[in-house]
Design a protein around this motif. Structure first.
Motif, PDB file in Angstrom:
ATOM      1  N   GLY A   1       0.807  -1.212   0.000  1.00  0.00           N
ATOM      2  CA  GLY A   1       0.000   0.000   0.000  1.00  0.00           C
ATOM      3  C   GLY A   1       0.842   1.265   0.000  1.00  0.00           C
TER       4      GLY A   1
ATOM      5  N   VAL B   1      -6.167   4.268   9.461  1.00  0.00           N
ATOM      6  CA  VAL B   1      -6.619   3.628   8.234  1.00  0.00           C
ATOM      7  C   VAL B   1      -5.417   3.529   7.294  1.00  0.00           C
ATOM      8  CG1 VAL B   1      -8.273   3.659   6.336  1.00  0.00           C
ATOM      9  CG2 VAL B   1      -8.914   4.627   8.546  1.00  0.00           C
TER      10      VAL B   1
ATOM     11  N   PRO C   1      -3.277   2.288   3.743  1.00  0.00           N
ATOM     12  CA  PRO C   1      -3.507   2.136   2.307  1.00  0.00           C
ATOM     13  C   PRO C   1      -3.395   0.680   1.887  1.00  0.00           C
ATOM     14  CG  PRO C   1      -1.270   2.868   2.679  1.00  0.00           C
ATOM     15  CD  PRO C   1      -1.938   2.799   4.033  1.00  0.00           C
ATOM     16  N   MET C   2      -3.879   0.380   0.701  1.00  0.00           N
ATOM     17  CA  MET C   2      -3.721  -0.952   0.128  1.00  0.00           C
ATOM     18  C   MET C   2      -3.210  -0.802  -1.303  1.00  0.00           C
ATOM     19  SD  MET C   2      -7.614  -2.117  -0.910  1.00  0.00           S
ATOM     20  CE  MET C   2      -7.112  -3.305  -2.123  1.00  0.00           C
TER      21      MET C   2
ATOM     22  N   ASP D   1      -3.925  -2.016  -5.135  1.00  0.00           N
ATOM     23  CA  ASP D   1      -4.914  -2.645  -6.015  1.00  0.00           C
ATOM     24  C   ASP D   1      -4.177  -3.241  -7.208  1.00  0.00           C
ATOM     25  OD1 ASP D   1      -6.775  -2.949  -8.250  1.00  0.00           O
ATOM     26  OD2 ASP D   1      -8.228  -1.951  -6.941  1.00  0.00           O
TER      27      ASP D   1
ATOM     28  N   GLN E   1      -1.895   0.209  -8.641  1.00  0.00           N
ATOM     29  CA  GLN E   1      -1.706   1.485  -7.942  1.00  0.00           C
ATOM     30  C   GLN E   1      -2.093   1.344  -6.475  1.00  0.00           C
ATOM     31  OE1 GLN E   1      -0.551   4.552  -9.460  1.00  0.00           O
ATOM     32  NE2 GLN E   1      -0.017   2.943 -10.928  1.00  0.00           N
ATOM     33  N   PRO E   2      -1.473   2.160  -5.599  1.00  0.00           N
ATOM     34  CA  PRO E   2      -1.904   2.185  -4.198  1.00  0.00           C
ATOM     35  C   PRO E   2      -3.217   2.954  -4.060  1.00  0.00           C
ATOM     36  CG  PRO E   2      -0.170   3.800  -4.557  1.00  0.00           C
ATOM     37  CD  PRO E   2      -0.350   3.068  -5.861  1.00  0.00           C
ATOM     38  N   LEU E   3      -3.987   2.576  -3.034  1.00  0.00           N
ATOM     39  CA  LEU E   3      -5.237   3.265  -2.714  1.00  0.00           C
ATOM     40  C   LEU E   3      -5.175   3.717  -1.262  1.00  0.00           C
ATOM     41  CD1 LEU E   3      -7.866   0.843  -4.300  1.00  0.00           C
ATOM     42  CD2 LEU E   3      -6.989   2.975  -5.255  1.00  0.00           C
ATOM     43  N   ALA E   4      -5.247   5.011  -1.043  1.00  0.00           N
ATOM     44  CA  ALA E   4      -5.158   5.554   0.316  1.00  0.00           C
ATOM     45  C   ALA E   4      -6.422   5.237   1.103  1.00  0.00           C
ATOM     46  CB  ALA E   4      -4.955   7.068   0.246  1.00  0.00           C
ATOM     47  N   GLY E   5      -6.274   5.180   2.435  1.00  0.00           N
ATOM     48  CA  GLY E   5      -7.416   5.085   3.332  1.00  0.00           C
ATOM     49  C   GLY E   5      -8.330   3.918   3.074  1.00  0.00           C
ATOM     50  N   ALA E   6      -7.772   2.715   2.876  1.00  0.00           N
ATOM     51  CA  ALA E   6      -8.582   1.566   2.457  1.00  0.00           C
ATOM     52  C   ALA E   6      -8.761   0.492   3.527  1.00  0.00           C
ATOM     53  CB  ALA E   6      -7.952   0.930   1.211  1.00  0.00           C
ATOM     54  N   ILE E   7      -7.878   0.432   4.521  1.00  0.00           N
ATOM     55  CA  ILE E   7      -7.915  -0.671   5.495  1.00  0.00           C
ATOM     56  C   ILE E   7      -7.976  -0.110   6.909  1.00  0.00           C
ATOM     57  CG2 ILE E   7      -6.715  -2.710   6.381  1.00  0.00           C
ATOM     58  CD1 ILE E   7      -5.227  -2.824   3.659  1.00  0.00           C
TER      59      ILE E   7
END
Length: 196
Positions: free
Chosen positions: A38, A81, A83-84, A86, A91-97
């Motif tokens: 992430g 929270v 990131p993960m 995808d 690409q990384p996704l902020a605020g996902a976990i």
């Protein structure tokens, strides 16, 4: 054999070379997981830094941001929270976990034991680090299959594994002596996920 996770551990790190089974084992433990992936820089930033050709190498991650987030988790802060990454978007996704403020949390990634200041700051937050190993031939075939599944043709996948993934594996294995426990996954059969 997978060692038991001690009850007093807040942050368990799982590391090993690409394709060894870090994500699979982390998921099988049934604990919250923060993936190092992430913290990949987005492709636009990798292009700006002229690093897109080596995406996945240690300098293509925000190690400082990773260490800062783990510090918050270790302090049992609420509302953390993570990131993960995808794999469909690459690409990384902020605020996902969302990360719970209590109990044991697992973080998994390639460079948890790297002996560089920015990565040592990550290691400093971890209570215990397991280094995973498996037969290299098995690991490499898993990597090739993963790259093919996400869009590379077999020749491109093998070229990427040889040029990028295996160079990273050499760095990771060199740092393995800093692990608390070495876990050989050669005989481990991951639990089957029930059909949805």
């Amino acid at each position: 054999m997978i060692p038991p996770v001690p009850a007093d551990i807040r942050l368990l790190g799982i590391t090993g070379s690409p394709g060894v089974g870090k994500s699979t084992l982390a998921a099988a433990l049934g604990l919250p997981v923060i993936p190092m992936d992430g913290f990949h820089y987005a492709d636009v930033e990798l292009e700006r830094r002229r690093l897109l050709h080596s995406k996945g190498s240690p300098d293509t991650f925000d190690a400082e941001g990773y260490a800062a987030l783990l510090r918050r988790v270790k302090a049992c802060e609420w509302n953390v929270v993570a990131p993960m990454f995808d794999r469909g978007l690459e690409q990384p996704l902020a605020g996902a976990i969302p990360v719970p403020a209590t109990g044991t949390v697992v973080t998994e990634g390639n460079y948890l034991l790297l002996n560089q200041p920015r990565w040592s700051a990550v290691r400093a937050q971890l209570d215990v680090v397991w280094h995973l190993v498996v037969d290299d031939a098995v690991r490499i075939e898993r990597l090739v299959a993963r790259h093919v599944a996400f869009g590379k043709n077999p020749a491109q996948a093998r070229a990427w594994v040889a040029r990028v993934d295996e160079a990273n594996a050499a760095r990771i294995e060199e740092a393995a002596r800093r692990a608390d426990v070495v876990v050989d996954l050669s005989e481990w059969v991951p639990p089957r996920t029930p059909p949805a």
